[in-house]
Design a protein around this motif. Structure first.
Motif, PDB file in Angstrom:
ATOM      1  N   ARG A   6       4.665  -0.184   6.283  1.00  9.13           N
ATOM      2  CA  ARG A   6       4.534   1.234   6.657  1.00  9.13           C
ATOM      3  C   ARG A   6       3.197   1.903   6.052  1.00  9.13           C
ATOM      4  O   ARG A   6       2.709   2.872   6.488  1.00  9.13           O
ATOM      5  CB  ARG A   6       5.775   1.973   6.572  1.00  9.13           C
ATOM      6  CG  ARG A   6       6.938   1.794   7.160  1.00  9.13           C
ATOM      7  CD  ARG A   6       6.900   1.903   8.528  1.00  9.13           C
ATOM      8  NE  ARG A   6       6.701   3.272   8.834  1.00  9.13           N
ATOM      9  CZ  ARG A   6       7.751   4.305   8.855  1.00  9.13           C
ATOM     10  NH1 ARG A   6       9.000   3.994   8.595  1.00  9.13           N
ATOM     11  NH2 ARG A   6       7.452   5.441   9.021  1.00  9.13           N
ATOM     12  N   PHE A   7       2.702   1.105   4.924  1.00  6.11           N
ATOM     13  CA  PHE A   7       1.750   1.733   4.040  1.00  6.11           C
ATOM     14  C   PHE A   7       0.379   1.112   4.395  1.00  6.11           C
ATOM     15  O   PHE A   7       0.233  -0.105   4.922  1.00  6.11           O
ATOM     16  CB  PHE A   7       2.120   1.362   2.587  1.00  6.11           C
ATOM     17  CG  PHE A   7       3.040   2.144   2.051  1.00  6.11           C
ATOM     18  CD1 PHE A   7       2.992   3.605   1.442  1.00  6.11           C
ATOM     19  CD2 PHE A   7       4.317   1.990   2.237  1.00  6.11           C
ATOM     20  CE1 PHE A   7       3.888   4.339   0.955  1.00  6.11           C
ATOM     21  CE2 PHE A   7       5.438   2.796   1.810  1.00  6.11           C
ATOM     22  CZ  PHE A   7       5.323   3.856   1.327  1.00  6.11           C
ATOM     23  N   GLU A   8      -0.613   1.821   4.298  1.00  6.56           N
ATOM     24  CA  GLU A   8      -1.873   1.207   4.660  1.00  6.56           C
ATOM     25  C   GLU A   8      -2.711   0.230   3.582  1.00  6.56           C
ATOM     26  O   GLU A   8      -3.429  -0.683   3.965  1.00  6.56           O
ATOM     27  CB  GLU A   8      -3.186   2.342   4.754  1.00  6.56           C
ATOM     28  CG  GLU A   8      -2.725   3.245   5.881  1.00  6.56           C
ATOM     29  CD  GLU A   8      -3.496   4.704   5.750  1.00  6.56           C
ATOM     30  OE1 GLU A   8      -3.501   5.499   6.825  1.00  6.56           O
ATOM     31  OE2 GLU A   8      -3.835   5.092   4.735  1.00  6.56           O
ATOM     32  N   ARG A   9      -1.970   0.297   2.358  1.00  4.42           N
ATOM     33  CA  ARG A   9      -2.530  -0.493   1.238  1.00  4.42           C
ATOM     34  C   ARG A   9      -1.286  -0.627   0.128  1.00  4.42           C
ATOM     35  O   ARG A   9      -0.662   0.453   0.214  1.00  4.42           O
ATOM     36  CB  ARG A   9      -3.722   0.167   0.398  1.00  4.42           C
ATOM     37  CG  ARG A   9      -4.571  -0.723  -0.515  1.00  4.42           C
ATOM     38  CD  ARG A   9      -6.014  -0.498  -0.655  1.00  4.42           C
ATOM     39  NE  ARG A   9      -6.186   1.125  -1.045  1.00  4.42           N
ATOM     40  CZ  ARG A   9      -6.434   1.766  -2.163  1.00  4.42           C
ATOM     41  NH1 ARG A   9      -6.954   0.767  -3.097  1.00  4.42           N
ATOM     42  NH2 ARG A   9      -6.763   2.936  -2.387  1.00  4.42           N
ATOM     43  N   VAL A  10      -1.304  -1.828  -0.296  1.00  2.00           N
ATOM     44  CA  VAL A  10      -0.160  -2.043  -1.285  1.00  2.00           C
ATOM     45  C   VAL A  10      -0.960  -2.726  -2.635  1.00  2.00           C
ATOM     46  O   VAL A  10      -1.884  -3.363  -2.597  1.00  2.00           O
ATOM     47  CB  VAL A  10       0.527  -3.020  -0.865  1.00  2.00           C
ATOM     48  CG1 VAL A  10       1.683  -3.354  -1.935  1.00  2.00           C
ATOM     49  CG2 VAL A  10       1.355  -2.721   0.316  1.00  2.00           C
ATOM     50  N   LEU A  11      -0.696  -1.850  -3.828  1.00  2.00           N
ATOM     51  CA  LEU A  11      -1.124  -2.194  -4.985  1.00  2.00           C
ATOM     52  C   LEU A  11      -0.208  -2.994  -5.913  1.00  2.00           C
ATOM     53  O   LEU A  11       0.692  -2.398  -6.312  1.00  2.00           O
ATOM     54  CB  LEU A  11      -1.383  -1.050  -5.579  1.00  2.00           C
ATOM     55  CG  LEU A  11      -2.623   0.059  -5.172  1.00  2.00           C
ATOM     56  CD1 LEU A  11      -2.960   1.172  -5.984  1.00  2.00           C
ATOM     57  CD2 LEU A  11      -3.723  -0.698  -4.621  1.00  2.00           C
ATOM     58  N   ASP A  12      -0.499  -4.161  -6.263  1.00  2.00           N
ATOM     59  CA  ASP A  12       0.219  -4.989  -6.999  1.00  2.00           C
ATOM     60  C   ASP A  12       0.092  -4.645  -8.398  1.00  2.00           C
ATOM     61  O   ASP A  12      -1.032  -5.069  -9.060  1.00  2.00           O
ATOM     62  CB  ASP A  12      -0.195  -6.239  -6.941  1.00  2.00           C
ATOM     63  CG  ASP A  12       1.015  -7.429  -7.635  1.00  2.00           C
ATOM     64  OD1 ASP A  12       1.878  -6.858  -8.492  1.00  2.00           O
ATOM     65  OD2 ASP A  12       0.821  -8.805  -7.303  1.00  2.00           O
TER      66      ASP A  12
END
Length: 222
Positions: free
Chosen positions: A206-212
């Motif tokens: 659902r998110f535009e970007r995922v930060l690990d």
């Protein structure tokens, strides 16, 4: 909307240390943060919100360098510009749900508690399924209901930045989807950026970007 540069923070001389060389969030972005417990995700949200201040580096939100404001200025800025859904909800036990939702209006002169704000609080509560519980105190609400009050409080001021620390963690799957829809709907209406910590990987598409967050520990820019 958010810029973090060469940030360092630590809890005591030998405690946990966080280093973020570079982080940039654009206006209107929907960004999720993932990573192991204890890696500093909540600490980063607190630094962006000005609840904590860095040892070194800069944190800017909407063009304001939050890390350079005084305690009073940071509280007022946070109340007027940032909606924060805390992991522990941070509700005031002596206030009923409606007054908890409207609490940001009580702590900063930059916000005006008028009929529109009260109507918005009631509308958000109805959308979250707690419209009939606004006169109840937190102790008379379930954990999930308390969480929804906290979400309404974060959204009621129509902030430029929404910080969410496991906002859907105590909800069933249908409620998670509905709450996330509400978060994104309100963010889009206000042109706000959403930065959300989550352990629920089913929500990540659902998110535009995922930060690990593991990358922060390796010193890599995100």
């Amino acid at each position: 909307m958010v810029r973090v540069e060469n940030l360092t923070f630590g809890y005591g001389a030998k405690g946990f240390r966080l280093r973020v060389p570079d982080l940039l969030l654009e206006k209107g972005e929907r960004v999720a943060i993932v990573g192991p417990s204890g890696s500093g995700k909540t600490t980063l949200l607190n630094l962006i919100a000005g609840i904590l201040t860095p040892e070194a580096g800069r944190v800017s939100v909407a063009g304001t360098e939050v890390s350079q404001l005084s305690d009073t200025q940071r509280r007022r800025f946070r109340a007027s510009q940032i909606g924060f859904v805390f992991q522990d909800f941070a509700l005031l036990d002596y206030l009923p749900a409606r007054q908890n939702i409207l609490y940001p209006y009580r702590i900063t002169p930059a916000l005006t508690l008028d009929a529109a704000a009260r109507a918005r609080a009631d509308k958000l509560a109805a959308a979250c399924g707690i419209g009939d519980k606004l006169d109840r105190h937190p102790g008379a609400l379930s954990q999930g209901e308390q969480q929804r009050v906290a979400i309404c409080r974060a959204l009621v001021t129509q902030p430029n930045l929404i910080l969410s620390d496991e906002a859907t963690g105590n909800l069933d799957p249908d409620s998670k989807a509905r709450i996330l829809d509400l978060l994104f709907e309100q963010a889009e209406e206000a042109g706000a950026t959403v930065l959300a910590v989550t352990h629920d990987h089913e929500l990540l598409p659902r998110f535009e970007r995922v930060l690990d967050f593991a990358q922060f520990r390796e010193g890599a820019p995100l």
